[in-house]
Design a protein around this motif. Structure first.
Motif, PDB file in Angstrom:
ATOM      1  N   SER A  41       0.867  -1.187   0.000  1.00  0.00           N
ATOM      2  CA  SER A  41       0.000   0.000   0.000  1.00  0.00           C
ATOM      3  C   SER A  41       0.901   1.234   0.000  1.00  0.00           C
ATOM      4  O   SER A  41       2.077   1.168   0.383  1.00  0.00           O
ATOM      5  CB  SER A  41      -0.901   0.014   1.228  1.00  0.00           C
ATOM      6  OG  SER A  41      -0.133   0.231   2.402  1.00  0.00           O
ATOM      7  N   LEU A  42       0.344   2.355  -0.401  1.00  0.00           N
ATOM      8  CA  LEU A  42       1.110   3.607  -0.399  1.00  0.00           C
ATOM      9  C   LEU A  42       1.479   3.990   1.033  1.00  0.00           C
ATOM     10  O   LEU A  42       2.565   4.508   1.281  1.00  0.00           O
ATOM     11  CB  LEU A  42       0.316   4.728  -1.079  1.00  0.00           C
ATOM     12  CG  LEU A  42       1.043   6.059  -1.225  1.00  0.00           C
ATOM     13  CD1 LEU A  42       2.343   5.887  -2.010  1.00  0.00           C
ATOM     14  CD2 LEU A  42       0.166   7.093  -1.899  1.00  0.00           C
ATOM     15  N   GLU A  43       0.580   3.702   1.972  1.00  0.00           N
ATOM     16  CA  GLU A  43       0.865   4.016   3.370  1.00  0.00           C
ATOM     17  C   GLU A  43       2.071   3.220   3.868  1.00  0.00           C
ATOM     18  O   GLU A  43       2.920   3.730   4.588  1.00  0.00           O
ATOM     19  CB  GLU A  43      -0.360   3.720   4.255  1.00  0.00           C
ATOM     20  CG  GLU A  43      -1.529   4.649   4.026  1.00  0.00           C
ATOM     21  CD  GLU A  43      -2.341   4.302   2.776  1.00  0.00           C
ATOM     22  OE1 GLU A  43      -2.278   3.146   2.293  1.00  0.00           O
ATOM     23  OE2 GLU A  43      -3.020   5.203   2.258  1.00  0.00           O
ATOM     24  N   ALA A  97       5.152   4.634   2.332  1.00  0.00           N
ATOM     25  CA  ALA A  97       5.448   5.941   2.922  1.00  0.00           C
ATOM     26  C   ALA A  97       6.100   5.821   4.293  1.00  0.00           C
ATOM     27  O   ALA A  97       6.824   6.717   4.725  1.00  0.00           O
ATOM     28  CB  ALA A  97       4.173   6.771   3.019  1.00  0.00           C
ATOM     29  N   VAL A 142       8.454   5.494  -4.532  1.00  0.00           N
ATOM     30  CA  VAL A 142       7.464   5.017  -5.495  1.00  0.00           C
ATOM     31  C   VAL A 142       7.559   5.875  -6.752  1.00  0.00           C
ATOM     32  O   VAL A 142       7.499   7.100  -6.679  1.00  0.00           O
ATOM     33  CB  VAL A 142       6.031   5.104  -4.909  1.00  0.00           C
ATOM     34  CG1 VAL A 142       5.016   4.616  -5.920  1.00  0.00           C
ATOM     35  CG2 VAL A 142       5.926   4.337  -3.613  1.00  0.00           C
ATOM     36  N   ILE A 169       7.652   0.262  -6.666  1.00  0.00           N
ATOM     37  CA  ILE A 169       8.332   0.615  -5.419  1.00  0.00           C
ATOM     38  C   ILE A 169       9.787   0.155  -5.477  1.00  0.00           C
ATOM     39  O   ILE A 169      10.071  -0.987  -5.862  1.00  0.00           O
ATOM     40  CB  ILE A 169       7.611  -0.017  -4.211  1.00  0.00           C
ATOM     41  CG1 ILE A 169       6.156   0.463  -4.186  1.00  0.00           C
ATOM     42  CG2 ILE A 169       8.325   0.339  -2.916  1.00  0.00           C
ATOM     43  CD1 ILE A 169       5.300  -0.192  -3.136  1.00  0.00           C
ATOM     44  N   LYS A 196       4.737   9.362  -1.547  1.00  0.00           N
ATOM     45  CA  LYS A 196       3.876   9.691  -2.687  1.00  0.00           C
ATOM     46  C   LYS A 196       4.447   9.018  -3.924  1.00  0.00           C
ATOM     47  O   LYS A 196       5.552   8.483  -3.896  1.00  0.00           O
ATOM     48  CB  LYS A 196       3.811  11.198  -2.899  1.00  0.00           C
ATOM     49  CG  LYS A 196       5.189  11.794  -3.207  1.00  0.00           C
ATOM     50  CD  LYS A 196       5.149  13.287  -3.361  1.00  0.00           C
ATOM     51  CE  LYS A 196       6.567  13.798  -3.568  1.00  0.00           C
ATOM     52  NZ  LYS A 196       6.651  15.221  -3.585  1.00  0.00           N
ATOM     53  N   ASP A 197       3.705   9.062  -5.003  1.00  0.00           N
ATOM     54  CA  ASP A 197       4.235   8.574  -6.277  1.00  0.00           C
ATOM     55  C   ASP A 197       5.037   9.723  -6.875  1.00  0.00           C
ATOM     56  O   ASP A 197       4.487  10.754  -7.256  1.00  0.00           O
ATOM     57  CB  ASP A 197       3.117   8.141  -7.222  1.00  0.00           C
ATOM     58  CG  ASP A 197       3.639   7.359  -8.413  1.00  0.00           C
ATOM     59  OD1 ASP A 197       4.776   7.632  -8.857  1.00  0.00           O
ATOM     60  OD2 ASP A 197       2.920   6.483  -8.910  1.00  0.00           O
ATOM     61  N   LEU A 237       2.609  -0.846  -6.134  1.00  0.00           N
ATOM     62  CA  LEU A 237       1.505  -0.380  -5.294  1.00  0.00           C
ATOM     63  C   LEU A 237       0.304  -1.291  -5.483  1.00  0.00           C
ATOM     64  O   LEU A 237       0.031  -1.753  -6.598  1.00  0.00           O
ATOM     65  CB  LEU A 237       1.111   1.048  -5.645  1.00  0.00           C
ATOM     66  CG  LEU A 237       2.041   2.159  -5.198  1.00  0.00           C
ATOM     67  CD1 LEU A 237       1.489   3.505  -5.623  1.00  0.00           C
ATOM     68  CD2 LEU A 237       2.256   2.131  -3.703  1.00  0.00           C
ATOM     69  N   PRO A 258      -2.374   1.433  -7.748  1.00  0.00           N
ATOM     70  CA  PRO A 258      -1.555   2.550  -8.224  1.00  0.00           C
ATOM     71  C   PRO A 258      -2.327   3.819  -8.522  1.00  0.00           C
ATOM     72  O   PRO A 258      -1.764   4.892  -8.565  1.00  0.00           O
ATOM     73  CB  PRO A 258      -0.902   2.007  -9.493  1.00  0.00           C
ATOM     74  CG  PRO A 258      -1.741   0.875  -9.918  1.00  0.00           C
ATOM     75  CD  PRO A 258      -2.400   0.341  -8.684  1.00  0.00           C
ATOM     76  N   PRO A 266      -4.887   6.576  -7.273  1.00  0.00           N
ATOM     77  CA  PRO A 266      -5.524   7.021  -6.041  1.00  0.00           C
ATOM     78  C   PRO A 266      -7.032   7.116  -6.223  1.00  0.00           C
ATOM     79  O   PRO A 266      -7.526   7.348  -7.315  1.00  0.00           O
ATOM     80  CB  PRO A 266      -4.914   8.404  -5.800  1.00  0.00           C
ATOM     81  CG  PRO A 266      -4.463   8.861  -7.140  1.00  0.00           C
ATOM     82  CD  PRO A 266      -4.115   7.616  -7.920  1.00  0.00           C
TER      83      PRO A 266
END
Length: 134
Positions: free
Chosen positions: A9-11, A14, A25, A30, A53-54, A80, A83, A85
């Protein structure tokens, strides 16, 4: 045979935002660039700022060489999970207008009555002056 990649996940990506553990990312992919921080030509700070963030836009704006893009594959660890959002859809409201063509015409004529009246007045003056000369 297709290769399976690990999804994050992006979280989660991050959360890896320190010099001891840095994931970046780029375009939904990633990269664990922790070992590359000291070697990055732009400095470690550039990569650390790109976390969370991307960073595709920043990566593209930097104008990386073909060899830099190939080097990225050495640090690839996954993709991701989603990918794109989640952007809420906009609601479009249309103002209801019950004004008919005739009422619009009357409203505009009342508003701009001076223009045709001036044209008629000038025409009358020119006609009178032309008639007197004959």
């Amino acid at each position: 045979m297709p290769t399976l990649t690990k999804l994050f996940s992006l979280e989660e990506a991050a959360s890896h935002n320190t010099p001891d553990d840095c994931w970046v990312v780029v375009d939904g992919k990633i990269y664990d660039v922790t070992k590359y921080l000291d070697d990055h030509p732009g400095g470690a700070d550039v990569l650390l700022q790109a976390t969370g963030k991307d960073a595709k836009e920043e990566f593209d704006d930097a104008g990386h060489s073909k060899s830099a893009i190939e080097l990225m594959q050495d640090y690839f660890i996954g993709e991701l999970d989603d990918p794109t959002p989640n952007i809420p859809e906009m609601e479009v409201f249309r103002k209801e207008q019950d004004v008919s063509f005739a009422s619009k015409l009357v409203a505009n004529a009342a508003q701009y009555w001076a223009i045709p009246a001036t044209a008629v007045g000038i025409s009358v003056v020119i006609a009178v002056l032309y008639a007197r000369q004959k």
